[in-house]
Design an enzyme around this catalytic site. Sequence first.
Site, mmCIF file in Angstrom:
data_model
loop_
_atom_site.group_PDB
_atom_site.id
_atom_site.type_symbol
_atom_site.label_atom_id
_atom_site.label_comp_id
_atom_site.label_asym_id
_atom_site.label_seq_id
_atom_site.Cartn_x
_atom_site.Cartn_y
_atom_site.Cartn_z
ATOM 1 N N ASN A 1 18.135 -42.356 -6.915
ATOM 2 C CA ASN A 1 19.344 -42.273 -7.738
ATOM 3 C C ASN A 1 19.819 -43.622 -8.275
ATOM 4 O OD1 ASN A 1 20.007 -42.768 -4.998
ATOM 5 N ND2 ASN A 1 22.123 -42.181 -5.378
ATOM 6 N N GLU B 1 21.278 -44.651 5.667
ATOM 7 C CA GLU B 1 22.365 -44.296 4.744
ATOM 8 C C GLU B 1 21.995 -42.930 4.178
ATOM 9 O OE1 GLU B 1 23.184 -48.953 3.513
ATOM 10 O OE2 GLU B 1 22.879 -47.482 1.933
ATOM 11 N N CYS C 1 25.514 -41.017 -3.918
ATOM 12 C CA CYS C 1 25.817 -40.508 -2.573
ATOM 13 C C CYS C 1 27.301 -40.548 -2.288
ATOM 14 C CB CYS C 1 25.071 -41.328 -1.543
ATOM 15 S SG CYS C 1 25.544 -43.063 -1.580
ATOM 16 N N GLU D 1 25.492 -51.639 6.931
ATOM 17 C CA GLU D 1 24.866 -52.787 6.299
ATOM 18 C C GLU D 1 25.894 -53.432 5.385
ATOM 19 O OE1 GLU D 1 20.880 -52.378 4.864
ATOM 20 O OE2 GLU D 1 20.321 -50.938 6.407
HETATM 21 P P1 NAD Z 1 14.967 -38.001 -0.077
HETATM 22 O O1 NAD Z 1 15.433 -38.014 1.334
HETATM 23 O O2 NAD Z 1 14.340 -36.773 -0.605
HETATM 24 O O3 NAD Z 1 13.893 -39.152 -0.319
HETATM 25 C C1 NAD Z 1 14.188 -40.508 -0.041
HETATM 26 C C2 NAD Z 1 12.905 -41.242 0.268
HETATM 27 O O4 NAD Z 1 12.351 -40.749 1.480
HETATM 28 C C3 NAD Z 1 11.815 -41.085 -0.778
HETATM 29 O O5 NAD Z 1 11.213 -42.346 -0.971
HETATM 30 C C4 NAD Z 1 10.861 -40.098 -0.136
HETATM 31 O O6 NAD Z 1 9.541 -40.200 -0.588
HETATM 32 C C5 NAD Z 1 10.969 -40.512 1.311
HETATM 33 N N1 NAD Z 1 10.558 -39.499 2.287
HETATM 34 C C6 NAD Z 1 10.693 -38.155 2.218
HETATM 35 N N2 NAD Z 1 10.210 -37.575 3.348
HETATM 36 C C7 NAD Z 1 9.771 -38.579 4.145
HETATM 37 C C8 NAD Z 1 9.163 -38.641 5.439
HETATM 38 N N3 NAD Z 1 8.932 -37.548 6.162
HETATM 39 N N4 NAD Z 1 8.834 -39.855 5.940
HETATM 40 C C9 NAD Z 1 9.070 -40.976 5.248
HETATM 41 N N5 NAD Z 1 9.618 -40.990 4.010
HETATM 42 C C10 NAD Z 1 9.979 -39.808 3.470
HETATM 43 O O7 NAD Z 1 16.241 -38.448 -0.937
HETATM 44 P P2 NAD Z 1 16.351 -38.525 -2.525
HETATM 45 O O8 NAD Z 1 16.271 -37.129 -3.028
HETATM 46 O O9 NAD Z 1 15.408 -39.554 -3.015
HETATM 47 O O10 NAD Z 1 17.829 -39.087 -2.697
HETATM 48 C C11 NAD Z 1 18.958 -38.279 -2.727
HETATM 49 C C12 NAD Z 1 19.598 -38.210 -1.351
HETATM 50 O O11 NAD Z 1 19.858 -39.520 -0.877
HETATM 51 C C13 NAD Z 1 20.950 -37.529 -1.344
HETATM 52 O O12 NAD Z 1 21.054 -36.743 -0.184
HETATM 53 C C14 NAD Z 1 21.936 -38.671 -1.273
HETATM 54 O O13 NAD Z 1 23.188 -38.358 -0.735
HETATM 55 C C15 NAD Z 1 21.193 -39.644 -0.430
HETATM 56 N N6 NAD Z 1 21.676 -41.002 -0.666
HETATM 57 C C16 NAD Z 1 22.453 -41.599 0.271
HETATM 58 C C17 NAD Z 1 22.952 -42.879 0.042
HETATM 59 C C18 NAD Z 1 23.858 -43.570 1.033
HETATM 60 O O14 NAD Z 1 24.127 -44.750 0.849
HETATM 61 N N7 NAD Z 1 24.333 -42.911 2.050
HETATM 62 C C19 NAD Z 1 22.616 -43.539 -1.124
HETATM 63 C C20 NAD Z 1 21.815 -42.898 -2.059
HETATM 64 C C21 NAD Z 1 21.332 -41.617 -1.823
HETATM 65 O O1 6OD Z 2 26.893 -50.169 -3.224
HETATM 66 C C1 6OD Z 2 26.063 -50.098 -2.319
HETATM 67 O O2 6OD Z 2 25.724 -51.089 -1.650
HETATM 68 C C2 6OD Z 2 25.433 -48.814 -2.006
HETATM 69 N N1 6OD Z 2 24.575 -48.796 -0.959
HETATM 70 C C3 6OD Z 2 25.700 -47.737 -2.778
HETATM 71 C C4 6OD Z 2 25.169 -46.444 -2.555
HETATM 72 C C5 6OD Z 2 25.265 -45.505 -3.511
HETATM 73 C C6 6OD Z 2 24.681 -44.219 -3.314
HETATM 74 O O3 6OD Z 2 24.243 -43.509 -4.184
#
Ligand code: NAD
Ligand code: 6OD
Length: 487
Positions: free
Chosen positions: A156, A255, A289, A468
């Site tokens: 994202n 995260e 997120c 972090e």
């Molecule tokens: P995802 O969990 O599908 O994938 C993230 C990464 O994990 C990718 O690189 C994927 O290839 C890898 N992955 C998937 N399965 C794996 C496994 N078994 N072992 C190792 N790696 C693996 O997430 P996404 O769809 O790329 O992103 C969207 C999600 O991320 C949403 O749920 C969003 O809320 C979350 N997100 C959280 C934050 C935060 O800061 N908390 C920030 C951005 C996105």
């Molecule tokens: O601003 C940041 O450092 C951070 N980790 C943002 C996360 C955004 C999620 O989509």
Amino acid sequence: MRRDAAHFIDGAFTRGATGKSWRNLCPTDGSFIGTVPEGGRAEIDAAVKAARAALDGPWGRMTVAQRTDMLSAVADEINRRFDDFLEAECLDTGKPMSLASHIDIPRGAANFKMFTDVAKTVSTECFPMATPDGTGALNYGLRRPRGVIAVISPWNLPLLLMTWKVGPALALGNTVVVKPSEETPLTATLLGEVMNAVGVPKGVYNVVHGLGPDSAGEFLTQHPGVNGITFTGETRTGEAIMKQAAHGIRPVSFELGGKNPALVFADCDMDKAIEGTMRSVFANCGQVCLGTERVYVERPIFDEFVARLKQGAEGLRLGRPEDPTTGIGPLISKEHQGKVLSYYAKAVEEGATVITGGGVPAMEGDLAEGSWVQPTIWTGLPDDASCVVEEIFGPCCHIRPFDTEEEAVRLANATPYGLAAAVWTENLSRAHRVAAKMDVGICWVNSWFLRDLRTAFGGAKASGIGREGGVHSLEFYTEITNVCVKL
Ligand code: NAD
Ligand code: 6OD
């Protein structure tokens, strides 16, 4: 122009030896960007070995000043190649350039600069100690890099979220192997060019492309040469990675997902609350997120708030990244479009009133092949409806009225997630009182996504493990040895 991606291992670009690859498609119009090689066990092994050799070699021998000067140069080089990063990020994600040029790319550089300051100023504790024989002892903490860090990042905010981990990891003396999201391979690859351009020793920064399960992601997180795993992505993926990290007891920093609330009180500044909620719901097509998917509005201003958010949503222009009038881009992929549309259908089945949107917009020409959805607002859903409970990660929200502060707090916290909240009120006492009751890692008052990189960032409950940012990054990216010297 076709843009094929490559792994970046030990300072060199390579397509690897698996012979497997996938087609990277642009979400704006479905066009072919290029192919991405899928890494296997051999590529991961080579990358981890290169990272270890750099750690034991030139990177490990550098002074803090040499290392941080080099990482400052990385930030400068990202800024010098700003347009290349911008183009690559917008090709992969379809996000508006106006957004990426203000947030994604500047943060890509800032994430390196920020942690060079942390690395230069960090100190450790020292406890002089009395002993029964009267000679005493001295305890001091020695902070060492954790080692080879696996970075698993999402699609994202690809450059921002990847460098948010690579920046502190390298500044604190570690080396990294990055597995970027399969949806967004380009900026991680480009960063390899930057590393070479400024002379970062080979093996310090490595990238292996691939998928998650039974592919590069799983192989990397299970590799015995990895000393720590930092991951941003879905909570369910976090659970899988945690199991993988259990082999060899490797620490994790997570995260994860969210289902973030906004609480809008009748004493808010309505203009600011609408402007902020427009951003928190619709920015990056709802794929943030920290974004708001549940809006709770105090009853006296409920109708006005709904009407004004609807007006704002209907005023958003869907369009190409390079068009300066574009307010919102497509979702990341056809697959994600299908997931978000399934929630749009479920909302109706579960009794929602669709205030606006709820479907696929009519797009012209080649844009019709992109993964577009309409900005969507619902009211009238029960508190246990799927769209109120589950993370959708699209440009949509449910708005529900509340009558008392206690009720608003209870509703906001009624979720397994605990990432972020936004509170809109002009009452100072209420602002502090409510913020203190939010069961989240980050609570904004009268703002949203206002970031100071020195602060603790992370999620409570199912939204993460650890924090972090600033000195908080020391916790995961370094290991402390307490030295106890008997005098
Ligand atoms: P995802 O969990 O599908 O994938 C993230 C990464 O994990 C990718 O690189 C994927 O290839 C890898 N992955 C998937 N399965 C794996 C496994 N078994 N072992 C190792 N790696 C693996 O997430 P996404 O769809 O790329 O992103 C969207 C999600 O991320 C949403 O749920 C969003 O809320 C979350 N997100 C959280 C934050 C935060 O800061 N908390 C920030 C951005 C996105
Ligand atoms: O601003 C940041 O450092 C951070 N980790 C943002 C996360 C955004 C999620 O989509």
